[in-house]
Design an enzyme around this catalytic site. Sequence first.
Site, PDB file in Angstrom:
ATOM      1  N   ASP A  70      16.297  -5.359   1.230  1.00  0.00           N
ATOM      2  CA  ASP A  70      17.288  -5.982   2.104  1.00  0.00           C
ATOM      3  C   ASP A  70      17.594  -7.373   1.555  1.00  0.00           C
ATOM      4  O   ASP A  70      16.896  -7.878   0.672  1.00  0.00           O
ATOM      5  CB  ASP A  70      16.804  -6.017   3.559  1.00  0.00           C
ATOM      6  CG  ASP A  70      15.297  -6.222   3.667  1.00  0.00           C
ATOM      7  OD1 ASP A  70      14.700  -6.721   2.701  1.00  0.00           O
ATOM      8  OD2 ASP A  70      14.723  -5.894   4.708  1.00  0.00           O
ATOM      9  N   CYS A  95      12.019 -13.548   7.132  1.00  0.00           N
ATOM     10  CA  CYS A  95      11.527 -12.174   7.251  1.00  0.00           C
ATOM     11  C   CYS A  95      11.162 -11.638   5.866  1.00  0.00           C
ATOM     12  O   CYS A  95      10.943 -10.441   5.685  1.00  0.00           O
ATOM     13  CB  CYS A  95      12.551 -11.289   7.941  1.00  0.00           C
ATOM     14  SG  CYS A  95      11.816  -9.830   8.708  1.00  0.00           S
ATOM     15  N   GLU A 129      18.908  -7.499   9.290  1.00  0.00           N
ATOM     16  CA  GLU A 129      18.578  -8.116  10.587  1.00  0.00           C
ATOM     17  C   GLU A 129      19.678  -7.853  11.610  1.00  0.00           C
ATOM     18  O   GLU A 129      19.471  -8.008  12.797  1.00  0.00           O
ATOM     19  CB  GLU A 129      18.377  -9.626  10.425  1.00  0.00           C
ATOM     20  CG  GLU A 129      17.218 -10.015   9.513  1.00  0.00           C
ATOM     21  CD  GLU A 129      15.853  -9.687  10.113  1.00  0.00           C
ATOM     22  OE1 GLU A 129      15.765  -9.336  11.282  1.00  0.00           O
ATOM     23  OE2 GLU A 129      14.859  -9.783   9.355  1.00  0.00           O
ATOM     24  N   HIS A 155       7.943  -3.902   3.020  1.00  0.00           N
ATOM     25  CA  HIS A 155       8.159  -5.089   3.853  1.00  0.00           C
ATOM     26  C   HIS A 155       6.928  -5.971   3.753  1.00  0.00           C
ATOM     27  O   HIS A 155       5.806  -5.456   3.752  1.00  0.00           O
ATOM     28  CB  HIS A 155       8.403  -4.725   5.313  1.00  0.00           C
ATOM     29  CG  HIS A 155       9.151  -5.816   6.018  1.00  0.00           C
ATOM     30  ND1 HIS A 155       8.591  -7.039   6.312  1.00  0.00           N
ATOM     31  CD2 HIS A 155      10.439  -5.885   6.410  1.00  0.00           C
ATOM     32  CE1 HIS A 155       9.500  -7.805   6.880  1.00  0.00           C
ATOM     33  NE2 HIS A 155      10.634  -7.141   6.950  1.00  0.00           N
ATOM     34  N   HIS A 347       9.700 -14.009  11.367  1.00  0.00           N
ATOM     35  CA  HIS A 347      10.657 -14.678  12.260  1.00  0.00           C
ATOM     36  C   HIS A 347      10.109 -16.010  12.783  1.00  0.00           C
ATOM     37  O   HIS A 347      10.588 -16.523  13.791  1.00  0.00           O
ATOM     38  CB  HIS A 347      11.083 -13.766  13.428  1.00  0.00           C
ATOM     39  CG  HIS A 347      11.802 -12.522  12.979  1.00  0.00           C
ATOM     40  ND1 HIS A 347      12.569 -11.745  13.826  1.00  0.00           N
ATOM     41  CD2 HIS A 347      11.885 -11.913  11.769  1.00  0.00           C
ATOM     42  CE1 HIS A 347      13.075 -10.726  13.162  1.00  0.00           C
ATOM     43  NE2 HIS A 347      12.656 -10.801  11.905  1.00  0.00           N
TER      44      HIS A 347
HETATM   45  C1  LIG Z   1      11.354  -6.221  10.013  1.00  0.00           C
HETATM   46  C2  LIG Z   1      12.145  -6.843  11.094  1.00  0.00           C
HETATM   47  O1  LIG Z   1      11.807  -7.900  11.601  1.00  0.00           O
HETATM   48  N1  LIG Z   1      13.261  -6.209  11.466  1.00  0.00           N
HETATM   49  C3  LIG Z   1      14.077  -6.628  12.557  1.00  0.00           C
HETATM   50  C4  LIG Z   1      15.216  -5.665  12.757  1.00  0.00           C
HETATM   51  C5  LIG Z   1      16.197  -6.133  13.789  1.00  0.00           C
HETATM   52  C6  LIG Z   1      16.913  -5.040  14.478  1.00  0.00           C
HETATM   53  C7  LIG Z   1      17.958  -5.523  15.466  1.00  0.00           C
HETATM   54  N2  LIG Z   1      18.676  -6.708  15.052  1.00  0.00           N
HETATM   55  C8  LIG Z   1      17.302  -5.770  16.814  1.00  0.00           C
HETATM   56  O2  LIG Z   1      16.979  -6.924  17.118  1.00  0.00           O
HETATM   57  O3  LIG Z   1      17.109  -4.825  17.550  1.00  0.00           O
HETATM   58  C9  LIG Z   1      13.232  -6.698  13.820  1.00  0.00           C
HETATM   59  O4  LIG Z   1      13.544  -7.554  14.663  1.00  0.00           O
HETATM   60  O5  LIG Z   1      12.263  -5.939  13.988  1.00  0.00           O
END
Ligand SMILES: CC(=O)N[C@@H](CCC[C@H](N)C(=O)O)C(=O)O
Length: 374
Positions: A70, A95, A129, A155, A347
């Site tokens: 990503d 991330c 994201e 990841h 995050h």
């Molecule tokens: C690995 C990771 O942190 N992925 C994000 C994916 C976000 C999905 C979408 N924007 C949401 O918030 O539902 C995560 O927050 O897990």
Amino acid sequence: MYTIEEMTAIRRHLHQQPELGFEEYKTQRFLLDKIGEMPGDHLKVEKWRTGILVFVEGYAATQTIGYRTDMDGLPIQEETGLPFSSHHEGKMHACGHDVHMTIALGLLNYYAKNQPKDHLLFVFQPAEEGPGGAEPMLESDSFKTYQPDWMFALHIAPNEPVGTVTTRKGLLFANTSEFMVHLRGHGGHAAYPHLANDMVVAASHLVTQIQSVVARRIDPLDSAVITIGKITSGTKENIIAEKADTEGTIRTLSQEAMDLVQKHVRKICAGIAASFDCDVDVEWGAQYKQVWNSEKVTSFMSFSEKSKDVHFREAAMAMTGEDFGFFIEKIPGFMFWLGVDSEKGLHDPKLTPDEGAIPIAVNHIIQYLDEEMK
Ligand SMILES: CC(=O)N[C@@H](CCC[C@H](N)C(=O)O)C(=O)O
């Protein structure tokens, strides 16, 4: 093969210029420049929106193997204090996508110089994201031209030591659903609440009631998460807010649980509208498919278990989401976690992945692909 110094410099450059989903213009340019420096005899490079596909032609191919990274950063103000901190105000690679891209470039650089037996497809995918680049990329003609037989991705795992690789069969990451709730009442003077309809109070009840869905509607032996990550309302302490907007995300281990949670969120919103006599509108955003590792993961798990260079451990399921789930719903494949030993997690504005994980991942994946291409 890139040297450790070259990989570190690439990662730091990417770290300094995080861009949000589908705005990864500088990132794409930088990656294309790096790819342009590699021997191009058996590479086909194609842009897809702000992403890139690189097809590496094998010399005696019987399969095409896909590897995905990503590319996007997050709307977070970095607080690491590192000398190579983000140059983009309010944006950060929090991330690990800077690390993911560096590993993908490291692998691509190796295979550009050492033609593989099988075809490889490197997928530099934007907008993980949000709003989600995987689904439209998968459906694109560009991707379909090179359609891999199987795919994998990694990841970073801040909670795991460097040198650790973890994954599992079946469900690795959750189903996700973004949702936005818009509350509309009417504003007024702080001293005359009976003449207004306060959306700060309505939104506060909404947030609290929504938490009861997980506590009281989900089987305690199942699991779900609802997080409201953003509330916007009001202008001043003595003005009653006429509107409030919330943004949240739901995580579940099955689509059935997702349908159930969404149904109860809708009901709670309707209840808030009735009890506070206001308009409440629910908007559903990106919905990511769970990451379900196919049987293909078993070869990676047994290879990693035997490896002297990494420590393998079976992973637990996680409530993180990943739009890589869209790829491996259609194409066999898997994801794995790579230990990067950061005190602060994903995050977090203080996430500091250990760059020592980058060459470890590149070497491990090359050795694994060597086995898979025999
Ligand atoms: C690995 C990771 O942190 N992925 C994000 C994916 C976000 C999905 C979408 N924007 C949401 O918030 O539902 C995560 O927050 O897990």
